[in-house]
Design a protein around this motif. Structure first.
Motif, mmCIF file in Angstrom:
data_model
loop_
_atom_site.group_PDB
_atom_site.id
_atom_site.type_symbol
_atom_site.label_atom_id
_atom_site.label_comp_id
_atom_site.label_asym_id
_atom_site.label_seq_id
_atom_site.Cartn_x
_atom_site.Cartn_y
_atom_site.Cartn_z
ATOM 1 N N PRO A 25 44.239 -24.363 -31.186
ATOM 2 C CA PRO A 25 44.562 -24.206 -32.607
ATOM 3 C C PRO A 25 45.137 -25.467 -33.231
ATOM 4 N N GLU A 26 45.869 -26.260 -32.437
ATOM 5 C CA GLU A 26 46.482 -27.479 -33.004
ATOM 6 C C GLU A 26 45.416 -28.508 -33.364
ATOM 7 N N LYS A 27 44.219 -28.364 -32.805
ATOM 8 C CA LYS A 27 43.089 -29.255 -33.149
ATOM 9 C C LYS A 27 42.008 -28.465 -33.886
ATOM 10 N N ARG A 28 42.393 -27.370 -34.466
ATOM 11 C CA ARG A 28 41.487 -26.494 -35.224
ATOM 12 C C ARG A 28 40.280 -26.082 -34.376
ATOM 13 N N ASN A 29 40.548 -25.943 -33.074
ATOM 14 C CA ASN A 29 39.525 -25.497 -32.101
ATOM 15 C C ASN A 29 38.292 -26.414 -32.064
ATOM 16 N N ALA A 30 38.529 -27.697 -32.358
ATOM 17 C CA ALA A 30 37.445 -28.678 -32.195
ATOM 18 C C ALA A 30 37.018 -28.680 -30.725
ATOM 19 N N MET A 31 35.728 -28.906 -30.524
ATOM 20 C CA MET A 31 35.162 -28.771 -29.171
ATOM 21 C C MET A 31 35.219 -30.098 -28.412
ATOM 22 N N CYS A 65 36.168 -22.836 -35.652
ATOM 23 C CA CYS A 65 35.897 -24.034 -34.856
ATOM 24 C C CYS A 65 35.585 -25.191 -35.802
ATOM 25 N N ALA A 66 36.346 -26.292 -35.662
ATOM 26 C CA ALA A 66 36.161 -27.456 -36.554
ATOM 27 C C ALA A 66 35.067 -28.394 -36.066
ATOM 28 N N GLY A 67 34.141 -27.909 -35.247
ATOM 29 C CA GLY A 67 33.008 -28.733 -34.811
ATOM 30 C C GLY A 67 33.341 -29.532 -33.565
ATOM 31 N N GLN A 68 32.494 -30.518 -33.289
ATOM 32 C CA GLN A 68 32.741 -31.355 -32.103
ATOM 33 C C GLN A 68 34.017 -32.158 -32.316
ATOM 34 N N ASP A 69 34.717 -32.417 -31.217
ATOM 35 C CA ASP A 69 35.952 -33.191 -31.299
ATOM 36 C C ASP A 69 35.594 -34.673 -31.473
ATOM 37 N N LEU A 70 35.943 -35.210 -32.642
ATOM 38 C CA LEU A 70 35.553 -36.586 -32.965
ATOM 39 C C LEU A 70 36.190 -37.601 -32.011
ATOM 40 N N ARG A 71 37.386 -37.282 -31.550
ATOM 41 C CA ARG A 71 38.084 -38.211 -30.663
ATOM 42 C C ARG A 71 37.592 -38.062 -29.216
ATOM 43 N N CYS A 114 34.829 -23.422 -40.150
ATOM 44 C CA CYS A 114 33.623 -23.485 -39.309
ATOM 45 C C CYS A 114 32.816 -24.689 -39.773
ATOM 46 N N PHE A 115 32.829 -25.765 -38.976
ATOM 47 C CA PHE A 115 32.196 -27.015 -39.411
ATOM 48 C C PHE A 115 31.210 -27.558 -38.383
ATOM 49 N N GLY A 116 30.221 -28.270 -38.894
ATOM 50 C CA GLY A 116 29.333 -29.088 -38.077
ATOM 51 C C GLY A 116 28.753 -28.373 -36.866
ATOM 52 N N GLY A 117 29.094 -28.886 -35.693
ATOM 53 C CA GLY A 117 28.540 -28.353 -34.447
ATOM 54 C C GLY A 117 28.876 -26.895 -34.191
ATOM 55 N N ALA A 118 29.821 -26.346 -34.942
ATOM 56 C CA ALA A 118 30.148 -24.920 -34.782
ATOM 57 C C ALA A 118 29.040 -24.018 -35.320
ATOM 58 N N LEU A 138 28.772 -28.252 -43.523
ATOM 59 C CA LEU A 138 28.005 -29.212 -42.726
ATOM 60 C C LEU A 138 28.529 -30.580 -43.139
ATOM 61 N N SER A 139 29.653 -30.949 -42.541
ATOM 62 C CA SER A 139 30.407 -32.118 -42.997
ATOM 63 C C SER A 139 29.859 -33.429 -42.444
ATOM 64 N N GLU A 140 28.850 -33.359 -41.572
ATOM 65 C CA GLU A 140 28.368 -34.564 -40.890
ATOM 66 C C GLU A 140 28.071 -35.706 -41.866
ATOM 67 N N ASN A 142 29.403 -36.576 -44.400
ATOM 68 C CA ASN A 142 30.616 -37.236 -44.904
ATOM 69 C C ASN A 142 31.142 -38.311 -43.969
ATOM 70 N N TRP A 143 30.692 -38.319 -42.744
ATOM 71 C CA TRP A 143 31.180 -39.403 -41.873
ATOM 72 C C TRP A 143 30.052 -40.121 -41.135
ATOM 73 N N GLY A 144 28.873 -40.134 -41.771
ATOM 74 C CA GLY A 144 27.843 -41.069 -41.314
ATOM 75 C C GLY A 144 26.916 -40.586 -40.230
HETATM 76 N N1 ACO Z 1 37.696 -33.494 -34.126
HETATM 77 C C1 ACO Z 1 38.856 -33.945 -33.648
HETATM 78 N N2 ACO Z 1 40.049 -33.553 -34.117
HETATM 79 C C2 ACO Z 1 40.045 -32.643 -35.108
HETATM 80 C C3 ACO Z 1 38.865 -32.124 -35.650
HETATM 81 C C4 ACO Z 1 37.636 -32.576 -35.110
HETATM 82 N N3 ACO Z 1 36.449 -32.104 -35.518
HETATM 83 N N4 ACO Z 1 39.196 -31.255 -36.629
HETATM 84 C C5 ACO Z 1 40.553 -31.239 -36.679
HETATM 85 N N5 ACO Z 1 41.055 -32.085 -35.763
HETATM 86 C C6 ACO Z 1 42.464 -32.397 -35.475
HETATM 87 C C7 ACO Z 1 43.054 -33.393 -36.444
HETATM 88 O O1 ACO Z 1 42.715 -34.723 -36.069
HETATM 89 C C8 ACO Z 1 44.508 -33.096 -36.312
HETATM 90 O O2 ACO Z 1 44.971 -33.668 -35.125
HETATM 91 P P1 ACO Z 1 46.422 -34.425 -35.070
HETATM 92 O O3 ACO Z 1 47.404 -33.342 -35.363
HETATM 93 O O4 ACO Z 1 46.491 -34.949 -33.691
HETATM 94 O O5 ACO Z 1 46.368 -35.455 -36.129
HETATM 95 C C9 ACO Z 1 44.528 -31.575 -36.133
HETATM 96 O O6 ACO Z 1 43.244 -31.232 -35.669
HETATM 97 C C10 ACO Z 1 44.774 -30.821 -37.404
HETATM 98 O O7 ACO Z 1 43.850 -31.301 -38.371
HETATM 99 P P2 ACO Z 1 44.236 -31.482 -39.900
HETATM 100 O O8 ACO Z 1 43.151 -32.235 -40.559
HETATM 101 O O9 ACO Z 1 45.627 -32.016 -40.022
HETATM 102 O O10 ACO Z 1 44.252 -29.931 -40.331
HETATM 103 P P3 ACO Z 1 43.982 -29.270 -41.765
HETATM 104 O O11 ACO Z 1 44.276 -27.822 -41.570
HETATM 105 O O12 ACO Z 1 44.646 -30.004 -42.835
HETATM 106 O O13 ACO Z 1 42.380 -29.442 -41.993
HETATM 107 C C11 ACO Z 1 40.081 -29.311 -41.319
HETATM 108 C C12 ACO Z 1 41.495 -28.744 -41.172
HETATM 109 C C13 ACO Z 1 39.566 -29.080 -42.748
HETATM 110 C C14 ACO Z 1 39.222 -28.557 -40.302
HETATM 111 C C15 ACO Z 1 40.094 -30.841 -41.029
HETATM 112 O O14 ACO Z 1 40.820 -31.092 -39.810
HETATM 113 C C16 ACO Z 1 38.718 -31.425 -40.874
HETATM 114 O O15 ACO Z 1 38.089 -31.752 -41.848
HETATM 115 N N6 ACO Z 1 38.247 -31.564 -39.611
HETATM 116 C C17 ACO Z 1 36.940 -32.132 -39.337
HETATM 117 C C18 ACO Z 1 35.861 -31.071 -39.526
HETATM 118 C C19 ACO Z 1 34.501 -31.673 -39.292
HETATM 119 O O16 ACO Z 1 34.049 -32.518 -40.035
HETATM 120 N N7 ACO Z 1 33.819 -31.199 -38.250
HETATM 121 C C20 ACO Z 1 32.501 -31.643 -37.887
HETATM 122 C C21 ACO Z 1 32.605 -32.634 -36.816
HETATM 123 S S1 ACO Z 1 31.017 -33.358 -36.504
HETATM 124 C C22 ACO Z 1 30.177 -32.317 -35.524
HETATM 125 O O17 ACO Z 1 30.616 -31.245 -35.220
HETATM 126 C C23 ACO Z 1 28.817 -32.745 -35.021
#
Ligand code: ACO
Length: 276
Positions: A25-31, A65-71, A114-118, A138-140, A142-144
Motif C-alpha cells: 500500500p505504501e507504493k500504491r501496490n505498484a508491481m 494497483c499503480a502499474g509496474q514499479d518504475l523504480r 488502476c494504472f498502466g500495467g494493471a 493509461l498513464s504511459e 505521460n512518461w515517454g
Molecule cells: N512505481 C513506483 N513507485 C510508485 C508507483 C509506480 N508505478 N506508483 C506509486 N509509487 C510510489 C511513489 O513513488 C511513492 O513512493 P515514496 O513514498 O517512496 O516516494 C508512493 O508510491 C506513494 O506515491 P504518491 O505519488 O506519493 O501517492 P499519491 O496517492 O499521491 O498518488 C498515484 C498515487 C496517482 C498512483 C501516483 O503515485 C502515480 O501517479 N503513480 C504512477 C502511476 C503510473 O503511472 N503507473 C503506470 C506505470 S507504467 C506501467 O505500468 C507500464
C-alpha cells in the motif's frame, strides 16, 4: 491447503472465496519483481486448491494497483537483463496467462487507483467491479512509453477502437463510473458497498456447476480468436470432454430435473446440484 505468507501479496480464504490482495500500500501496490514472483506462486497454488472456488483480486489501501514499479521493475533492471527477463516472464505469466485461463471464476475488485500495467490483470479477470471513485488511467504516454507488455493488445478486446486510442494517446484518468460506462468493468458501486457486491457475485457463481463454469469461460475466451470452423470443432470436442469429466453429471441431472421431475425451469435458475 494452508495459506502461504508472501512479502507482497496477502491470501485469505473465506467460505469458498479466496481474497488475493496486492499488498504494497505504501507504493500504491505498484508491481515490483517480488510481487510478480509472489503472484505467480499464489495463483499456481490456488488453481488446484480445494477450498478456493472463486478468486477475488484486490489491493491494500488506496490503490488497486499503480502499474509496474518504475523504480524496481524498470530502472533497477535496465542494466540487468537476467533479472529483467525473469521478472518480465513472471509478470506476463500471472497477469495474463494464469489469470486469463484460471480454472475458476475470477473477479477484479477495483478499490482504487488502476494504472498502466494493471490493465492486464484487470482485463484477464472474468469480472470486474469498481468503486465509483476508483481512478483508472493509461498513464504511459505521460512518461515517454506506450502501453506495452500486453496492455495495448488486451485493450483491443476490452474497449472500443475510439475509446482505447483516446485513453492510450491522452493518458486522461477516468473514474469507476466512466469505467462502467466504457464496459471496462461490469459495474461500479459506492466504495462502502464494494465488498458486499463482490461477495454477492461470488456467491451466485458458487451455486453453479464448477466444471461447467470452467468450460464455459474457456470456450468463450478461446473461441474469440478462432475462425468459425475451428470454433465449431473446438466446442464440439469440449462438450464431449465436459460430459465425460463432469463429476456432477450436470447435463444429465439438469435434463432429468426439467423433463422428468419437472422440478425447475432452466431459463429461470439453476438445477439442484448433487454435490460430488
Ligand atoms: N512505481 C513506483 N513507485 C510508485 C508507483 C509506480 N508505478 N506508483 C506509486 N509509487 C510510489 C511513489 O513513488 C511513492 O513512493 P515514496 O513514498 O517512496 O516516494 C508512493 O508510491 C506513494 O506515491 P504518491 O505519488 O506519493 O501517492 P499519491 O496517492 O499521491 O498518488 C498515484 C498515487 C496517482 C498512483 C501516483 O503515485 C502515480 O501517479 N503513480 C504512477 C502511476 C503510473 O503511472 N503507473 C503506470 C506505470 S507504467 C506501467 O505500468 C507500464
Amino acid at each position: 491447503m494452508g495459506t502461504k505468507n508472501y512479502q507482497t501479496v496477502k491470501v485469505e480464504k473465506d467460505n469458498g472465496i479466496t481474497w488475493v490482495t496486492l499488498n504494497r500500500p505504501e507504493k500504491r501496490n505498484a508491481m515490483n519483481p517480488q510481487l510478480h514472483y509472489d503472484m505467480l506462486d499464489a495463483l499456481t497454488e490456488l488453481e488446484t486448491d480445494k477450498e478456493t472456488q472463486v478468486v477475488v483480486l484486490t489491493g491494500a489501501g488506496e490503490a488497486w494497483c499503480a502499474g509496474q514499479d518504475l523504480r524496481e521493475y524498470f530502472r533497477a533492471t535496465d542494466n540487468n537483463p537476467v533479472e529483467r527477463r525473469r521478472a518480465s516472464w513472471a509478470s506476463q505469466e500471472w497477469r495474463w496467462r494464469r489469470l486469463f485461463t484460471f480454472p475458476k471464476p475470477t473477479i477484479a475488485m477495483v478499490n482504487g487507483y488502476c494504472f498502466g500495467g494493471a490493465f492486464t490483470p484487470l482485463i484477464a479477470c472474468d469480472f470486474a467491479i469498481a468503486a465509483e471513485d476508483a481512478i483508472f488511467g493509461l498513464s504511459e504516454i505521460n512518461w515517454g512509453i506506450f502501453p506495452g507488455g500486453l496492455v495495448s493488445r488486451v485493450l483491443a478486446d476490452a474497449l472500443s477502437y475510439r475509446d482505447a486510442l483516446y485513453y492510450i494517446m491522452t493518458g486522461d484518468p477516468f473514474d469507476g463510473k466512466k469505467a462502467a460506462e466504457l464496459k471496462l468493468v461490469n459495474f461500479a458501486v459506492p466504495k462502502a458497498k464494494l465488498k458486499d457486491e463482490t461477495v454477492k457475485l461470488a456467491k451466485k457463481l458458487m451455486e453453479k456447476n464448477p466444471q461447467t463454469l470452467r468450460a464455459a469461460k474457456e470456450v468463450y475466451k478461446f473461441c474469440r480468436t478462432m475462425d468459425y470452423a475451428q470454433a465449431e470443432d473446438y466446442m464440439s470436442a469440449k462438450g464431449i470432454a465436459l460430459r465425460a469429466t463432469d463429476p456432477e453429471k450436470g447435463r444429465e441431472e439438469g435434463t432429468k430435473q426439467f423433463l422428468d421431475e419437472k422440478s425447475f425451469r432452466p431459463g429461470l435458475g439453476a438445477y439442484q446440484r448433487k454435490k460430488s
